[in-house]
Design an enzyme around this catalytic site. Structure first.
Site, mmCIF file in Angstrom:
data_model
loop_
_atom_site.group_PDB
_atom_site.id
_atom_site.type_symbol
_atom_site.label_atom_id
_atom_site.label_comp_id
_atom_site.label_asym_id
_atom_site.label_seq_id
_atom_site.Cartn_x
_atom_site.Cartn_y
_atom_site.Cartn_z
ATOM 1 N N ASP A 37 0.655 -1.420 0.076
ATOM 2 C CA ASP A 37 -0.141 0.206 -0.402
ATOM 3 C C ASP A 37 0.841 1.002 0.186
ATOM 4 O O ASP A 37 1.657 1.083 0.335
ATOM 5 C CB ASP A 37 -1.125 -0.433 1.117
ATOM 6 C CG ASP A 37 -2.173 0.911 1.220
ATOM 7 O OD1 ASP A 37 -2.631 1.149 -0.129
ATOM 8 O OD2 ASP A 37 -2.979 0.855 2.097
ATOM 9 N N ASP A 38 0.560 2.131 -0.502
ATOM 10 C CA ASP A 38 1.228 3.696 -0.951
ATOM 11 C C ASP A 38 3.086 3.441 -0.931
ATOM 12 O O ASP A 38 2.912 4.645 -0.421
ATOM 13 C CB ASP A 38 0.873 4.446 0.330
ATOM 14 C CG ASP A 38 -0.683 4.946 0.121
ATOM 15 O OD1 ASP A 38 -1.241 4.433 -0.322
ATOM 16 O OD2 ASP A 38 -1.136 5.686 0.899
ATOM 17 N N CYS A 77 -6.296 4.827 -3.669
ATOM 18 C CA CYS A 77 -6.564 3.078 -2.997
ATOM 19 C C CYS A 77 -7.234 2.669 -4.132
ATOM 20 O O CYS A 77 -8.121 1.677 -4.440
ATOM 21 C CB CYS A 77 -6.654 2.454 -2.034
ATOM 22 S SG CYS A 77 -5.404 3.328 -0.495
ATOM 23 N N HIS A 132 -10.460 -2.000 -1.542
ATOM 24 C CA HIS A 132 -9.736 -0.914 -0.966
ATOM 25 C C HIS A 132 -11.445 -1.206 -0.001
ATOM 26 O O HIS A 132 -11.414 -0.961 1.341
ATOM 27 C CB HIS A 132 -10.290 0.126 -1.506
ATOM 28 C CG HIS A 132 -9.980 1.266 -0.528
ATOM 29 N ND1 HIS A 132 -9.452 1.546 0.124
ATOM 30 C CD2 HIS A 132 -11.155 2.346 -0.707
ATOM 31 C CE1 HIS A 132 -9.692 2.692 0.799
ATOM 32 N NE2 HIS A 132 -10.701 3.435 0.507
ATOM 33 N N ASP A 346 -0.217 -0.032 -5.111
ATOM 34 C CA ASP A 346 -1.177 0.358 -6.179
ATOM 35 C C ASP A 346 -1.169 1.346 -6.235
ATOM 36 O O ASP A 346 -1.598 2.474 -7.246
ATOM 37 C CB ASP A 346 -2.484 0.219 -5.395
ATOM 38 C CG ASP A 346 -2.466 0.983 -3.430
ATOM 39 O OD1 ASP A 346 -1.217 1.806 -3.397
ATOM 40 O OD2 ASP A 346 -3.554 1.551 -2.451
ATOM 41 N N HIS A 347 -0.493 2.514 -5.694
ATOM 42 C CA HIS A 347 0.207 4.147 -6.694
ATOM 43 C C HIS A 347 0.873 4.516 -5.983
ATOM 44 O O HIS A 347 1.547 3.562 -5.196
ATOM 45 C CB HIS A 347 -1.604 4.930 -6.247
ATOM 46 C CG HIS A 347 -1.842 4.678 -4.949
ATOM 47 N ND1 HIS A 347 -0.906 5.312 -4.115
ATOM 48 C CD2 HIS A 347 -2.816 4.266 -4.488
ATOM 49 C CE1 HIS A 347 -1.871 4.822 -2.546
ATOM 50 N NE2 HIS A 347 -2.464 4.587 -2.702
#
Length: 492
Positions: A37-38, A77, A132, A346-347
């Site tokens: 995540d992130d 997300c 998410h 995810d990003h």
């Protein structure tokens, strides 16, 4: 035994082993599906930060193919993960942002990635953050934890009514206890809340270490569960999804991952003074708004930039350690030789670049993600370990890639394309233009060299990533690049 009997026995034995070999050759491959995540490019193999310490993701890259120019479908997300699991871009799913309804509500009949695996004879298992919203519903078996981004249960981080007025002041104060009974005062960084000053939720724009057992953190708990599963027996092929929470804010991790910065302080990211001067009004607004984290102004006021950088790097090393435990468990299991591994984020995430913190922009820092794919042994005869692909690819390509690697029927309505050709030849020139959306009407296009942004009001930006990897110089009004601008203007 007569000659004929011996001959018949040998023939039967030959046919048996021939069939056994055929059955083994036809055995479906497993999938180990790892999301983080992130996570931006602050990992060793992507050289995103000189103090990145991620030996386990790096060793996976050496075994597989590192997609060094990979980007999300949307830099938040909810829409990013919806695109991964549906294989469709936000304009088709309707999942545009974190404010959107969940994919399962908007597309209840969609055949998701795990749905197809389950219908194809796979046992699907999941844990941690995958979709998410409502992720447990898309797996045959799912394990959830309460300590996700913090070593405290979810309800423990709520401000009391008496504490809440302090949340927006210079002395925010929420008192609770850790698992060893010691008093903790949150937020650790002592900064007021920019985003949710009047809500009881704990302030997530916070960072620091905790001297508590690793098992207090969700990422350790989900790894323990996955390791236990890999040590068991499966009577069918499996798709196992592990969704790590770090380095999502709050940037909390075990204290030991912060210790290395005592003698080697965290280095701030490369920034340029007045970086926003060549942007329009809308571009500057997207940069400075505290939508998914906090404001750069607040970070500077409270002198927390270096501490935040150290915390992000510490969280990244922590999650890398857990990924290492997971990979070791797979290697020791009986499934190592027949399992595809894919790791993705995810990003990306800004840490002050363009005066922004968090995601939800169309710039490289927000859209670019780590992505590594290691095919199961003997799946692709031409595959060679340690490849690095610089062609633009997307998380939207994960769905069709796994379909091809596992020999499953490809749905007709996917927006991505299989990356198997690039697994075989990472240097193959695709000439592709990769699209990222950040809310309705805003697009960011990425080629091997260029980045083009167009906002909903028509404002535009253009960057030459070859000459300007930090996107400091907006070339949209440079007449020398008019043809490049025109080419992008023709794309929707």
């Amino acid at each position: 035994m007569t000659f004929l009997s011996v001959s018949f026995f040998r023939l039967t034995l030959f046919i048996f082993f021939l069939f056994l070999g055929f059955a083994h050759a036809q055995k479906k491959s497993n999938v180990l599906f790892i999301s983080v995540d992130d996570l931006n490019d602050w990992i060793g193999c992507l050289n995103g930060h000189p103090q990145a310490l991620t030996p386990n993701m790096d060793r996976l890259a050496k075994r597989g193919v590192l997609f060094a120019n990979a980007h999300c479908a949307a830099p938040a997300c909810n829409p990013s993960r919806a695109a991964v699991f549906s294989g469709q871009m936000p304009e088709r799913t309707g999942v545009w942002s974190n404010r959107s309804e969940s994919l399962l509500k908007l597309q209840p009949d969609a055949k998701l990635l795990t749905t197809i695996f389950s219908q194809s004879g796979y046992h699907t298992l999941g844990t941690g953050k995958l979709l998410h919203k409502g992720g447990s519903a898309i797996f045959n078996e799912y394990y959830s934890v309460s300590q996700r981004w913090s070593p405290f249960p979810k309800k423990a981080v709520l401000y009391t009514k008496k504490e809440l007025p302090s949340k927006s002041t210079d002395n925010p104060r929420h008192v609770l206890k850790d698992s060893l009974g010691r008093k903790v005062v949150l937020p650790l960084n002592r900064m007021p809340s920019d985003r949710k000053p009047k809500e009881r939720d704990g302030e997530s724009f916070d960072w620091g270490g905790f001297d508590v057992p690793d098992s207090d953190f969700g990422d350790t708990q989900i790894t323990d569960w996955a390791i236990k599963k890999l040590g068991g027996n499966f009577n069918k092929p499996f798709f196992m999804g592990i969704g790590y929470y770090r380095p999502h804010i709050p940037l909390f991790a075990p204290e030991k991952y912060f210790e290395r910065f005592k003698d080697n302080p965290g280095r701030l990211p490369s920034v340029q003074e007045d970086d926003l001067k060549d942007l329009g009004v809308i571009g500057r607004k997207w940069a400075r708004e505290a939508v998914t984290a906090g404001s750069h102004e607040t970070v500077l006021k409270y002198k927390q930039w270096q501490a935040a950088v150290e915390a992000y790097l510490a969280c990244t090393t922590y999650v890398d350690y857990e990924i290492g435990r997971l990979l070791d468990a797979l290697d020791k299991s009986g499934y190592a030789g027949n399992t595809h591994i894919i790791l993705w984020s995810d990003h990306g995430w800004h840490l002050g670049e363009k005066e922004h913190w968090g995601k939800w922009t169309g710039w490289e820092r927000s859209t670019r993600v780590p992505m590594i794919i290691l095919p199961a042994k003997n799946t692709l005869k031409e595959f060679r370990s340690g490849g690095r692909c610089e062609q633009p690819v997307g998380l939207i390509d994960i769905f069709p890639t796994l379909m091809e690697l596992c020999g499953l029927k490809l749905p007709k309505d996917l927006d991505g394309q299989s990356l198997v050709p690039l697994l075989i030849d990472p240097e193959k020139d695709t000439g592709r233009v990769l699209k990222t959306t950040f809310d309705t009407g805003n697009i960011s296009l990425r080629t091997e060299r260029w980045r083009y942004l167009r906002y909903a009001d028509g404002e535009q930006e253009l960057y030459d990533l070859k000459a300007d990897p930090n996107e400091w110089l907006n070339l949209i009004n440079d007449p020398n690049h008019a043809k490049v601008k025109e080419r992008f203007n023709l794309m929707k």
